[in-house]
Design a protein around this motif. Structure first.
Motif, PDB file in Angstrom:
ATOM      1  N   THR A  77       1.012  -1.220   0.050  1.00  0.00           N
ATOM      2  CA  THR A  77       0.267  -0.012  -0.045  1.00  0.00           C
ATOM      3  C   THR A  77       0.904   1.271   0.005  1.00  0.00           C
ATOM      4  OG1 THR A  77      -0.217   0.273   2.382  1.00  0.00           O
ATOM      5  CG2 THR A  77      -1.458  -1.278   1.352  1.00  0.00           C
ATOM      6  N   PRO A  78       0.221   2.328  -0.295  1.00  0.00           N
ATOM      7  CA  PRO A  78       1.092   3.621  -0.100  1.00  0.00           C
ATOM      8  C   PRO A  78       1.380   3.986   1.390  1.00  0.00           C
ATOM      9  CG  PRO A  78      -1.108   4.275  -0.739  1.00  0.00           C
ATOM     10  CD  PRO A  78      -1.170   2.723  -1.104  1.00  0.00           C
ATOM     11  N   ASP A  79       0.691   3.586   2.461  1.00  0.00           N
ATOM     12  CA  ASP A  79       0.566   3.946   3.686  1.00  0.00           C
ATOM     13  C   ASP A  79       1.639   3.087   4.586  1.00  0.00           C
ATOM     14  OD1 ASP A  79      -1.628   5.624   3.222  1.00  0.00           O
ATOM     15  OD2 ASP A  79      -2.955   3.789   3.391  1.00  0.00           O
ATOM     16  N   HIS A  80       2.748   3.498   4.349  1.00  0.00           N
ATOM     17  CA  HIS A  80       4.012   3.036   4.924  1.00  0.00           C
ATOM     18  C   HIS A  80       5.223   4.200   4.966  1.00  0.00           C
ATOM     19  CE1 HIS A  80       6.525   2.253   1.323  1.00  0.00           C
ATOM     20  NE2 HIS A  80       5.460   1.891   0.899  1.00  0.00           N
ATOM     21  N   ALA A  81       6.180   3.875   5.829  1.00  0.00           N
ATOM     22  CA  ALA A  81       7.564   4.747   5.798  1.00  0.00           C
ATOM     23  C   ALA A  81       8.550   3.799   5.653  1.00  0.00           C
ATOM     24  CB  ALA A  81       7.514   5.542   6.710  1.00  0.00           C
ATOM     25  N   ALA A  82       8.871   2.815   4.803  1.00  0.00           N
ATOM     26  CA  ALA A  82       9.817   1.760   4.523  1.00  0.00           C
ATOM     27  C   ALA A  82      10.887   2.206   3.881  1.00  0.00           C
ATOM     28  CB  ALA A  82       9.329   0.519   4.406  1.00  0.00           C
ATOM     29  N   THR A  83      11.727   3.360   4.099  1.00  0.00           N
ATOM     30  CA  THR A  83      12.669   3.928   3.436  1.00  0.00           C
ATOM     31  C   THR A  83      13.711   2.994   2.757  1.00  0.00           C
ATOM     32  OG1 THR A  83      12.206   6.207   4.397  1.00  0.00           O
ATOM     33  CG2 THR A  83      14.037   5.903   2.924  1.00  0.00           C
ATOM     34  N   MET A  84      14.227   2.282   3.698  1.00  0.00           N
ATOM     35  CA  MET A  84      15.310   1.185   3.462  1.00  0.00           C
ATOM     36  C   MET A  84      15.057   0.237   2.521  1.00  0.00           C
ATOM     37  SD  MET A  84      17.993   2.883   4.729  1.00  0.00           S
ATOM     38  CE  MET A  84      19.139   2.028   5.312  1.00  0.00           C
ATOM     39  N   THR A  85      13.925  -0.164   2.884  1.00  0.00           N
ATOM     40  CA  THR A  85      13.169  -1.370   2.101  1.00  0.00           C
ATOM     41  C   THR A  85      12.829  -1.159   0.660  1.00  0.00           C
ATOM     42  OG1 THR A  85      12.183  -2.156   4.552  1.00  0.00           O
ATOM     43  CG2 THR A  85      11.442  -2.982   2.178  1.00  0.00           C
ATOM     44  N   LEU A  86      12.229   0.045   0.366  1.00  0.00           N
ATOM     45  CA  LEU A  86      11.592   0.399  -0.746  1.00  0.00           C
ATOM     46  C   LEU A  86      12.085   1.594  -1.461  1.00  0.00           C
ATOM     47  CD1 LEU A  86       7.731  -0.682  -0.246  1.00  0.00           C
ATOM     48  CD2 LEU A  86       9.701  -2.141  -1.434  1.00  0.00           C
ATOM     49  N   GLY A  87      12.948   2.275  -0.907  1.00  0.00           N
ATOM     50  CA  GLY A  87      13.449   3.547  -1.360  1.00  0.00           C
ATOM     51  C   GLY A  87      14.665   3.420  -2.306  1.00  0.00           C
ATOM     52  N   LYS A  88      15.070   4.501  -2.841  1.00  0.00           N
ATOM     53  CA  LYS A  88      16.205   4.343  -3.610  1.00  0.00           C
ATOM     54  C   LYS A  88      17.132   5.792  -3.431  1.00  0.00           C
ATOM     55  CE  LYS A  88      13.775   6.111  -7.479  1.00  0.00           C
ATOM     56  NZ  LYS A  88      13.144   5.618  -9.115  1.00  0.00           N
ATOM     57  N   TYR A 137      18.935   7.180   1.091  1.00  0.00           N
ATOM     58  CA  TYR A 137      17.775   6.193   0.436  1.00  0.00           C
ATOM     59  C   TYR A 137      16.504   7.151   0.564  1.00  0.00           C
ATOM     60  CZ  TYR A 137      19.828   1.818  -0.455  1.00  0.00           C
ATOM     61  OH  TYR A 137      20.840   0.906  -1.119  1.00  0.00           O
ATOM     62  N   LEU A 138      15.400   7.149  -0.269  1.00  0.00           N
ATOM     63  CA  LEU A 138      14.605   8.040  -0.319  1.00  0.00           C
ATOM     64  C   LEU A 138      13.386   7.486  -0.938  1.00  0.00           C
ATOM     65  CD1 LEU A 138      13.544  11.203   0.019  1.00  0.00           C
ATOM     66  CD2 LEU A 138      14.186  11.694  -2.179  1.00  0.00           C
ATOM     67  N   LEU A 139      12.099   7.521  -0.359  1.00  0.00           N
ATOM     68  CA  LEU A 139      10.920   6.942  -0.914  1.00  0.00           C
ATOM     69  C   LEU A 139      10.450   8.526  -1.841  1.00  0.00           C
ATOM     70  CD1 LEU A 139       9.058   5.295   2.197  1.00  0.00           C
ATOM     71  CD2 LEU A 139       9.752   4.337   0.181  1.00  0.00           C
ATOM     72  N   GLN A 140      10.518   8.154  -3.127  1.00  0.00           N
ATOM     73  CA  GLN A 140      10.227   9.250  -4.092  1.00  0.00           C
ATOM     74  C   GLN A 140       9.430   8.527  -5.360  1.00  0.00           C
ATOM     75  OE1 GLN A 140      14.312  10.004  -6.010  1.00  0.00           O
ATOM     76  NE2 GLN A 140      14.931   8.287  -4.462  1.00  0.00           N
ATOM     77  N   ASP A 141       9.023   9.769  -5.933  1.00  0.00           N
ATOM     78  CA  ASP A 141       8.036   9.378  -7.209  1.00  0.00           C
ATOM     79  C   ASP A 141       9.110   9.430  -8.365  1.00  0.00           C
ATOM     80  OD1 ASP A 141       8.783  12.179  -8.001  1.00  0.00           O
ATOM     81  OD2 ASP A 141       6.823  12.953  -7.465  1.00  0.00           O
ATOM     82  N   GLU A 142       8.424   9.263  -9.712  1.00  0.00           N
ATOM     83  CA  GLU A 142       9.383   9.263 -10.831  1.00  0.00           C
ATOM     84  C   GLU A 142      10.202  10.400 -10.995  1.00  0.00           C
ATOM     85  OE1 GLU A 142       5.189  10.267 -12.145  1.00  0.00           O
ATOM     86  OE2 GLU A 142       6.146   8.842 -10.755  1.00  0.00           O
TER      87      GLU A 142
END
Length: 400
Positions: free
Chosen positions: A272-283, A293-298
């Motif tokens: 879902t979009p409702d998380h803050a798992a930066t290290m897991t899903l960020g780049k 690492y950052l949770l970011q859009d295109e």
């Protein structure tokens, strides 16, 4: 793994491998350079070190104890869970460790105001207390949503004499509070000090906050040897920006026998979009003057993030954590809102300890892991804060 893989760090440019640095306008860099110089000077002086040491002992109440959570361990049915009780510090969390250092630095530099952001309010309370102690005005920026969630801390911040700024734009949470506080700082960087609340931001803040927080791990290392005769098998902490975690982890980085795990908020689920798992899903990306690492859009813009724990809903993370992930020294996992709430209630009812929702993420992951490990295994968890601030929110959410 060679010690040179991670020590010493950062380099002279404030880089932890490819992360960190100081990505800020040239006109602001001069003010930041003055902070760096002042910090490097003051931290070496006996007067500063003695004043900070005395306050940590007699004002904060250090050393904080290490506690064997026997009933929680029995409930998990495997490994032994130990808690580093940062929740027992004055003001209720680990934040006071670096806030005292930052307030003393501001006094040393002759600053006229200290500015900061806060999410869960613990940094706000701790900095308000520290500024009251040294006699410097304090201004805290806090998201409108977090103000509603963390009412007890909001009241404390006001009682301590701090000016509280409600941030009603964007997500109305931590990221926007950082933006707002930074904008106020930019109006007069010569007279103001921006006291960042975690191991994030431009150099020297990731290193400075780590230095002030590493007392957690230094104490815990000695305490575990005294209590158990050996180092822990695991060291665990929750991760938002990452200050409480790096405070614990630093003392164990050279000990290859100690597995180190950071626990991020997966909120309502990683799908879902409702998380803050930066290290897991960020780049890798840039935010608030540093690379991590950052949770970011295109387009490289920070995504809205979410966590039931206000202190963890940040789209970036400390640059040292990013480096430690890349070299494989620290593993980063997640815990959901539901797991966090379950751990919050279990620790409260099995041990009589009400944890902060942030810390409950680490407790949840430790209990989840403990059931699969031998009873002789020791898991050390940094219980980074107490749950006074969250009690009303949890009671309402669970219908207590």
């Amino acid at each position: 793994m060679s010690n040179q893989s991670f020590l010493p760090m950062p380099d002279h440019n404030g880089m932890f491998g490819e992360y960190g640095g100081s990505i800020i306008p040239p006109e602001l860099q001069k003010a930041i350079d003055e902070i760096t110089l002042a910090y490097e000077e003051i931290r070496q002086t006996d007067v500063f070190k003695e004043e900070l040491r005395d306050l940590l002992k007699h004002y904060v109440g250090r050393p904080s104890p290490v506690y064997h959570a026997k009933r929680l361990s029995d409930d998990a049915g495997g490994a032994q869970i130990w808690l580093k009780r940062e929740d027992l510090n004055h003001t209720g969390a680990h934040k006071i460790n670096h806030c005292l250092g930052e307030a003393l630095l501001a006094k040393h530099m002759g600053k006229k105001k200290v500015i900061a952001e806060t999410g869960a309010g613990q940094h706000g309370v701790a900095l308000s207390a520290a500024c009251a102690l040294v006699g410097i005005p304090c201004e805290i920026h806090m998201g409108e949503i977090d103000i509603a969630k963390e009412h007890p801390n909001v009241v404390k911040i006001k009682i301590l004499g701090c000016k509280l700024i409600s941030v009603d734009r964007g997500t109305r949470t931590l990221k926007d509070a950082v933006d707002s506080a930074f904008e106020e700082y930019l109006t007069n960087p010569q007279d103001y000090l921006y006291a960042i609340g975690s191991v994030v931001g431009p150099h020297p803040f990731p290193a400075m906050v780590r230095d002030f927080q590493q007392i957690i791990g230094e104490e815990a290392r000695k305490q575990m040897i005294e209590r158990t005769g050996r180092l822990p098998d695991y060291a665990m902490a929750c991760i938002g920006g990452g200050s409480n975690a790096i405070g614990l982890f630093t003392a164990f980085l050279s000990d290859e026998s100690v597995k180190i795990i950071g626990v991020e908020p997966s909120g309502k689920g990683l799908d879902t979009p409702d998380h803050a798992a930066t290290m897991t899903l960020g780049k890798p990306g840039a935010l608030h003057g540093f690379k991590s690492y950052l949770l970011q859009d295109e387009n490289g813009q920070p995504l809205p993030v979410y966590s039931i724990a206000s202190g963890l809903d940040y789209p970036g993370v400390g640059p040292q954590h990013c480096y430690l992930k890349d070299i494989g020294r620290v593993e980063y996992t997640t815990a959901t809102d539901d797991e966090c709430l379950d751990a919050f209630m279990k620790l409260s009812r099995l041990e009589g300890i009400i944890p902060a929702l942030e810390s409950a993420h680490a407790v949840a992951a430790a209990a989840r892991m403990a059931k699969y490990l031998p009873k002789t295994t020791n898991i050390l968890v940094n219980l980074s804060g107490r749950g006074d601030k969250d009690a009303d929110f949890v009671a309402e959410k669970l219908g207590l």
